[in-house]
Write a protein that holds these residues in place. Structure first.
Motif, PDB file in Angstrom:
ATOM      1  N   HIS A 105       0.826  -1.212   0.000  1.00 31.87           N
ATOM      2  CA  HIS A 105       0.000   0.000   0.000  1.00 31.87           C
ATOM      3  C   HIS A 105       0.860   1.261   0.000  1.00 31.87           C
ATOM      4  CE1 HIS A 105      -2.899  -3.091   1.091  1.00 31.87           C
ATOM      5  NE2 HIS A 105      -3.851  -2.256   0.729  1.00 31.87           N
ATOM      6  N   ARG A 106       2.105   1.117  -0.423  1.00 33.62           N
ATOM      7  CA  ARG A 106       3.031   2.216  -0.698  1.00 33.62           C
ATOM      8  C   ARG A 106       3.541   2.951   0.531  1.00 33.62           C
ATOM      9  NH1 ARG A 106       2.531   4.545  -6.335  1.00 33.62           N
ATOM     10  NH2 ARG A 106       1.619   2.860  -7.558  1.00 33.62           N
ATOM     11  N   PRO A 149       8.532   8.899   3.238  1.00 33.97           N
ATOM     12  CA  PRO A 149       9.347   8.887   4.460  1.00 33.97           C
ATOM     13  C   PRO A 149       8.557   8.766   5.759  1.00 33.97           C
ATOM     14  CG  PRO A 149      10.238  10.455   2.900  1.00 33.97           C
ATOM     15  CD  PRO A 149       8.948   9.963   2.306  1.00 33.97           C
ATOM     16  N   LEU A 150       7.514   9.565   5.949  1.00 37.48           N
ATOM     17  CA  LEU A 150       6.784   9.526   7.217  1.00 37.48           C
ATOM     18  C   LEU A 150       6.037   8.208   7.399  1.00 37.48           C
ATOM     19  CD1 LEU A 150       5.398  13.174   7.553  1.00 37.48           C
ATOM     20  CD2 LEU A 150       7.358  12.132   8.719  1.00 37.48           C
ATOM     21  N   LEU A 151       5.387   7.745   6.346  1.00 32.94           N
ATOM     22  CA  LEU A 151       4.702   6.457   6.430  1.00 32.94           C
ATOM     23  C   LEU A 151       5.698   5.312   6.588  1.00 32.94           C
ATOM     24  CD1 LEU A 151       1.837   6.760   3.768  1.00 32.94           C
ATOM     25  CD2 LEU A 151       1.645   6.774   6.268  1.00 32.94           C
ATOM     26  N   SER A 152       6.855   5.460   5.968  1.00 38.23           N
ATOM     27  CA  SER A 152       7.892   4.440   6.115  1.00 38.23           C
ATOM     28  C   SER A 152       8.349   4.335   7.558  1.00 38.23           C
ATOM     29  CB  SER A 152       9.078   4.774   5.201  1.00 38.23           C
ATOM     30  OG  SER A 152      10.076   3.785   5.289  1.00 38.23           O
ATOM     31  N   VAL A 153       8.550   5.476   8.205  1.00 40.77           N
ATOM     32  CA  VAL A 153       8.939   5.480   9.615  1.00 40.77           C
ATOM     33  C   VAL A 153       7.872   4.798  10.458  1.00 40.77           C
ATOM     34  CG1 VAL A 153       9.292   6.971  11.622  1.00 40.77           C
ATOM     35  CG2 VAL A 153      10.426   7.505   9.460  1.00 40.77           C
ATOM     36  N   ALA A 191      13.706   2.361   7.553  1.00 44.33           N
ATOM     37  CA  ALA A 191      12.783   3.423   7.171  1.00 44.33           C
ATOM     38  C   ALA A 191      13.404   4.402   6.187  1.00 44.33           C
ATOM     39  CB  ALA A 191      12.313   4.177   8.417  1.00 44.33           C
ATOM     40  N   THR A 192      14.725   4.463   6.165  1.00 43.86           N
ATOM     41  CA  THR A 192      15.427   5.327   5.219  1.00 43.86           C
ATOM     42  C   THR A 192      15.724   4.607   3.912  1.00 43.86           C
ATOM     43  OG1 THR A 192      16.472   6.521   7.052  1.00 43.86           O
ATOM     44  CG2 THR A 192      17.480   6.757   4.883  1.00 43.86           C
ATOM     45  N   ALA A 193      16.077   3.335   4.013  1.00 42.29           N
ATOM     46  CA  ALA A 193      16.554   2.593   2.841  1.00 42.29           C
ATOM     47  C   ALA A 193      15.482   2.417   1.770  1.00 42.29           C
ATOM     48  CB  ALA A 193      17.088   1.228   3.275  1.00 42.29           C
TER      49      ALA A 193
END
Length: 201
Positions: free
Chosen positions: A122-123, A128-132, A186-188
């Motif tokens: 779901h992307r 960045p914020l959603l990844s964190v 979360a960065t990668a």
């Protein structure tokens, strides 16, 4: 399909790099389990639960492969280790005294990979914020399985197994490392998607 021609609307990173098929999916699942086994050997030996790179591998595999392939990788990793492959931390295997206390965390790798895989489909791994948020949630999942299991294992071996003892053995030593691994994951993934987009231009 090459990187240059892979469409970005594919659900997860692996799908943007590799054409799906039975052989490709099988190799990706095997590769995910192997990557987890490799990072399991990056460790600070502690008992009852060692500090390892496994959780980083779990969330990266889940996010990169998606729900079912990430889950399958963790199931394969668990089964292979239980059946005798020396792929748990410190090249351990089975369910002996060196593995049993931390085995609940290994069980937790399966839903952790499934969760971050679903979020990535779901992307969440592209922003960045959603990844964190997504990697933070997935990183927490193994503790929900590992800490109760650890309490039972400590009781089985005759060690203190109250709340404070369990937290001291299975949570507190992992806070700093967990935050570092969370930040890496979360960065990668957002960076990987940006790099892919750049090469497609």
């Amino acid at each position: 399909m090459t990187i240059a021609s892979a469409p970005l609307h594919r659900p997860v990173l692996a799908d943007a790099l590799v054409r799906r098929g039975i052989l490709a999916d099988s190799l990706l699942v095997l590769g995910g389990a192997a990557f987890t086994a490799l990072l399991a050997q990056v460790q600070v030996p502690l008992w009852p639960v060692p500090i390892t790179g496994q959780t980083l591998a779990v969330v990266l595999v889940g996010a990169t492969l998606g729900t079912w392939r990430g889950t399958a990788s963790m199931v394969l990793y668990l089964l292979a280790g239980v059946l005798g492959a020396p792929i748990f931390s410190g090249a351990s295997h089975g369910l002996g005294a060196d593995v049993l206390p931390s085995f609940g965390f290994v069980i937790g790798f399966i839903p952790a990979a499934a969760l971050v895989g679903w979020l990535s489909e779901h992307r969440w791994d592209r922003r960045p914020l959603l990844s964190v948020a997504g990697f933070g949630l997935a990183s927490a999942v193994p503790f929900f399985f590992g800490l109760p299991w650890l309490a039972g294992a400590l009781a089985h071996f005759g060690y203190p197994h109250g709340f404070d003892a369990v937290m001291a053995a299975g949570f507190t030593p992992f806070v700093i490392g967990g935050l570092v691994k969370w930040a890496i994951a979360a960065t990668a993934l957002p960076l990987a998607w940006k790099a892919l987009s750049f090469f497609q231009k």
